[in-house]
Design a protein around this motif. Sequence first.
Motif, short mmCIF file in Angstrom:
data_model
loop_
_atom_site.label_atom_id
_atom_site.label_comp_id
_atom_site.label_asym_id
_atom_site.label_seq_id
_atom_site.Cartn_x
_atom_site.Cartn_y
_atom_site.Cartn_z
N VAL A 76 0.85 -1.19 0.00
CA VAL A 76 0.00 0.00 0.00
C VAL A 76 0.89 1.24 0.00
CG1 VAL A 76 -1.84 -1.19 1.24
CG2 VAL A 76 -0.14 0.11 2.53
N ARG A 77 0.27 2.38 -0.34
CA ARG A 77 1.01 3.63 -0.30
C ARG A 77 1.43 3.97 1.14
NH1 ARG A 77 -2.97 7.82 -2.95
NH2 ARG A 77 -4.44 6.30 -2.09
N LYS A 78 2.54 4.65 1.26
CA LYS A 78 2.98 5.11 2.57
C LYS A 78 1.92 6.01 3.17
CE LYS A 78 6.89 7.33 4.91
NZ LYS A 78 8.22 7.98 4.71
N GLY A 79 1.56 5.77 4.42
CA GLY A 79 0.55 6.57 5.08
C GLY A 79 -0.87 6.11 4.82
N SER A 80 -1.04 5.00 4.12
CA SER A 80 -2.38 4.49 3.84
C SER A 80 -3.10 4.12 5.13
CB SER A 80 -2.29 3.24 2.94
OG SER A 80 -3.54 2.59 2.84
N SER A 81 -4.42 4.23 5.10
CA SER A 81 -5.22 3.83 6.26
C SER A 81 -5.34 2.31 6.37
CB SER A 81 -6.62 4.45 6.18
OG SER A 81 -7.29 4.03 5.00
N ILE A 82 -4.85 1.61 5.36
CA ILE A 82 -4.83 0.14 5.40
C ILE A 82 -3.60 -0.30 6.19
CG2 ILE A 82 -4.68 -1.99 4.05
CD1 ILE A 82 -6.00 -0.47 1.74
N THR A 83 -3.85 -0.88 7.34
CA THR A 83 -2.74 -1.33 8.18
C THR A 83 -2.79 -2.83 8.44
OG1 THR A 83 -3.96 -0.83 10.21
CG2 THR A 83 -2.55 0.91 9.31
N SER A 84 -3.87 -3.49 8.00
CA SER A 84 -3.99 -4.94 8.13
C SER A 84 -4.97 -5.43 7.07
CB SER A 84 -4.48 -5.33 9.52
OG SER A 84 -5.88 -5.06 9.66
N PHE A 85 -5.06 -6.73 6.91
CA PHE A 85 -6.00 -7.29 5.94
C PHE A 85 -7.45 -6.98 6.32
CE2 PHE A 85 -2.27 -9.53 4.58
CZ PHE A 85 -2.49 -9.80 3.23
N ALA A 86 -7.69 -6.73 7.59
CA ALA A 86 -9.05 -6.39 8.03
C ALA A 86 -9.53 -5.09 7.41
CB ALA A 86 -9.10 -6.30 9.55
N ASP A 87 -8.60 -4.25 6.95
CA ASP A 87 -8.96 -2.95 6.38
C ASP A 87 -9.28 -3.02 4.88
OD1 ASP A 87 -8.49 -1.65 8.85
OD2 ASP A 87 -6.34 -1.58 8.43
N LEU A 88 -9.29 -4.21 4.31
CA LEU A 88 -9.51 -4.33 2.87
C LEU A 88 -10.98 -4.32 2.47
CD1 LEU A 88 -6.78 -6.92 1.76
CD2 LEU A 88 -6.73 -4.43 1.55
N GLU A 89 -11.87 -4.42 3.42
CA GLU A 89 -13.30 -4.35 3.08
C GLU A 89 -13.59 -3.04 2.36
OE1 GLU A 89 -16.25 -4.83 6.02
OE2 GLU A 89 -15.64 -6.84 6.63
N GLY A 90 -14.28 -3.15 1.21
CA GLY A 90 -14.65 -1.96 0.45
C GLY A 90 -13.51 -1.35 -0.33
#
Length: 334
Positions: free
Chosen positions: A135-149
């Motif tokens: 992911v991009r640096k600083g993305s709000s995705i920090t785990s696989f749980a954040d992939l919804e949507g």
Amino acid sequence: MPTRTRNPLGRLSLALVTLAVTAPVAACGSGASSAASGDDASKITVLRSNGALFEPLYIAQQQGYFEDAGLDVTIKAGAQDTSQNAPSVLNGEAQFAMTDCSGFLKGAAKDMPIRIVTGLVNATDETDPTDGLLVRKGSSITSFADLEGRTVGLSALGGTIQFAVEYLTEKAGADPDKIEFVALPTTSLTDAAQSGKTDAVYSFGAFYAAGKQAGLTSIGQGMNDLPGLTQGVLFSSQEYLAKNADTAKKFSDAVARAITYANEHPDAVKAIDKKYTQLPADYIENSQNSIYDRTIDRTMMRTVITKMHQYGLLSSAPEDDAVYWDQAPTVTGD
């Protein structure tokens, strides 16, 4: 919120659907017999992948293990999509072929008479990750749980990588059905993540390393988070194995000797990669080799089969007797 349909065939690539339709036709054609016999039994053609993990085949040839077993083995590059090697095995053009876990299972789910003969490589947490979610640096995705949507870019849809992303998302407590997957050229994955075209990408090998060097952040440990997942196998046709069990055993045993040698002689593996792959020489020199392993974890494979069917990536869930040769080196995991 992006969603996907769950039509199993609708999510397969045209090439995979074509494989499922044409393989039985090829097997019944008037060309070469699908099972060698008599004096020809010692002559074997094996189709390797075009990427990597085939190194034990060349080691078995170079070290004389095939010759010691009385086998005359020809190694050829197979289809770019290794799941398409099945027709060549079924019509007798080759006796063995390489593919990955999902490539084989897509054929088995279509009742193709093919069986895994031996493993080559399994995922392990004993080496540094060489693939993973970026992911991009600083993305709000920090785990696989954040992939919804979110939108995730893959080099190909419907295969082992998509399974891994969906399974790790589910294990993290999120709903993998709410991920939108898009197919992108492997060379475009880093740009897609950097530009925001996708929220994340799953990359591998030299492209994964380049993505991290470009500033992308890795989430998780890639396939290392799924130890025991079969990543490379050799398979044959059920007919060939029934008629040539002794030859198949000699072939499998020679590959086993080569796997031991490969794990003990990393420079020999790197030399093969430099000759037969398109990987940059500096990447080969600075990367850890795979840890080769002939065993196949039935427990992990059953998880893959069950979950791929659940996710709509397999049209059916084949039973074990439709997956393994009866002399395949299988183990039961935890």
